[in-house]
Design a protein around this motif. Sequence first.
Motif, PDB file in Angstrom:
ATOM      1  N   UNK A  38      47.809  59.479 -63.005  1.00  0.00           N
ATOM      2  CA  UNK A  38      47.322  59.948 -61.717  1.00  0.00           C
ATOM      3  C   UNK A  38      47.924  61.302 -61.371  1.00  0.00           C
ATOM      4  N   UNK A  39      47.194  62.061 -60.569  1.00  0.00           N
ATOM      5  CA  UNK A  39      47.624  63.399 -60.169  1.00  0.00           C
ATOM      6  C   UNK A  39      47.086  63.684 -58.772  1.00  0.00           C
ATOM      7  N   UNK A  40      47.718  64.644 -58.112  1.00  0.00           N
ATOM      8  CA  UNK A  40      47.242  65.095 -56.794  1.00  0.00           C
ATOM      9  C   UNK A  40      47.030  66.603 -56.841  1.00  0.00           C
ATOM     10  N   UNK A  41      45.844  67.023 -56.442  1.00  0.00           N
ATOM     11  CA  UNK A  41      45.503  68.443 -56.363  1.00  0.00           C
ATOM     12  C   UNK A  41      45.361  68.807 -54.896  1.00  0.00           C
ATOM     13  N   UNK A  42      46.058  69.853 -54.479  1.00  0.00           N
ATOM     14  CA  UNK A  42      46.078  70.256 -53.082  1.00  0.00           C
ATOM     15  C   UNK A  42      45.702  71.722 -52.979  1.00  0.00           C
ATOM     16  N   UNK A  43      44.682  72.020 -52.163  1.00  0.00           N
ATOM     17  CA  UNK A  43      44.182  73.392 -52.078  1.00  0.00           C
ATOM     18  C   UNK A  43      43.737  73.744 -50.660  1.00  0.00           C
ATOM     19  N   UNK A  44      44.578  74.481 -49.909  1.00  0.00           N
ATOM     20  CA  UNK A  44      44.122  75.011 -48.621  1.00  0.00           C
ATOM     21  C   UNK A  44      42.962  75.988 -48.788  1.00  0.00           C
ATOM     22  N   UNK A  45      42.937  76.732 -49.901  1.00  0.00           N
ATOM     23  CA  UNK A  45      41.849  77.684 -50.133  1.00  0.00           C
ATOM     24  C   UNK A  45      40.519  76.960 -50.286  1.00  0.00           C
ATOM     25  N   UNK A  46      40.507  75.856 -51.044  1.00  0.00           N
ATOM     26  CA  UNK A  46      39.272  75.090 -51.213  1.00  0.00           C
ATOM     27  C   UNK A  46      38.815  74.498 -49.881  1.00  0.00           C
ATOM     28  N   UNK A  47      39.757  74.108 -49.049  1.00  0.00           N
ATOM     29  CA  UNK A  47      39.401  73.586 -47.724  1.00  0.00           C
ATOM     30  C   UNK A  47      38.668  74.649 -46.908  1.00  0.00           C
TER      31      UNK A  47
END
Length: 475
Positions: free
Chosen positions: A234-243
């Motif tokens: 499992x992994x977590x991808x976090x992107x304010x830019x994509x938001x």
Amino acid sequence: MFEPAGRDRVVVQFAGAGAGTQPLTWGQKAILQDMQDSGNQFSMGGRYELPEGSSVADAAGLLSGLVGRHASLRMRLRTGGAGGLCQEIAGSGRTGLDILAIPDDAALADVARYAADLMDTWPLARFDFHSDWPLRMAVLTHRGACRYLVWALSHLAADGGGHLLLAADLRAGAGSGPRRMELPDIAQSEQTPQLRQLSGRTMRYWEAQLRHIPAQTFGEPGNTDGQAGPRYWQARFSSPAAHLAMLAIATRTGTDASRVTLALIATAIARATGVQPLTIKVMVNNRFRPGLADVIAPIAQNSAVTIDVADTTVDEVVARARGASLTAGMRAYYDPDDLREVMARLDAERGYPASVTCRVNDQRAMIMRAEEAAGRAEVTPEQVAHKLAETSLTWLGQRDNMHEQANILIENQPGVLSLHMMWDRWSLTDGQVEALLRGVEEVAVEAAFDPAAPRMVLAAPTAAPVRSRPARSGT
């Protein structure tokens, strides 16, 4: 983290309406099937900071009132006729309130952290659905004062929406008011000819979605000889830019965040794996249906969505995802026993068993929160570019079990597109998963201010995977 200085338990009496034996609801059948397939009970945790001056008796009163008001919290499984399962709602009974005394020398911030940690870990303790009540609760005391209520709630009693309603009820200390539909009402209504016919009509939609699917979404699992590391990761991808980019696309297309994100994920999956068109399972909360908006029960069920992303723009994929998911949402209330019969018949007709093994579960509201919607018009290319530096990919480690090849949770985190992905490494390589997750951001940024973007080149269709490097921790 410290251990409690003392542990105790008080008996809490409760009484409520709706006593009797009922069939399982469709939502209960669905979540039980997911539990059986995955080995996970999907229990939920919560906490509540008690008002100053609260006593153990006050906490016990809150628990007694909550259980008494909601039949789903007085439910246990029983074996019915022909060995099948049913549920029994108790009209009265006793439950327990655990009392955990936090050491006096602990700081208030440490007490809060302990409550948060207990909220996360207590749901991992399994329920015995035949003997346990579906709600466990503890009060945390510190220096003689009651500080927090912490609980674990079985998914068999409520879905995520029902859990939020229970938490709000607990905080409000709800008393008398308009009677809401309860678990026994749902069980009875689902036996009526009208809802039986609805389930039958819904099966025609499911048959159209499932008739031509492959055996598994990403192909048969590959040869595992010599594979390093555990199978499930499992992994977590976090992107304010994509938001921010997603907000810009949502504004331009007049579409809510959920459908835009679904289109971005489908496009990124096609780029990374070549699987196209893509049929996925999505979770539908069903609370838009008459009488179900404020019910405390498991109402959410899976539906199937097929999205074609080939040779088109993201705006067009958004439009397709919007139409497909709206139709899927109307076809997500059904008897799972009916679906099992359809799947068995289709498997026999195809000559091989098949199932949809990719799930996307959007844990956010279907419609953007008001403060986010108000800020959509303010998104600029400069803001998106500036936020790219904050992107992170964290490898979270192994999972014990999965019954799907990929499961993507869109987490309810403000100001960021947060994707928690779990996958079968015999079906998708770590490299494919990284390309998929980063691809969601790439597609969003490409299309944020360009309605003609992007023209997509698909990867080769997924085959038996070539093993990539072992997944690592870090960002």
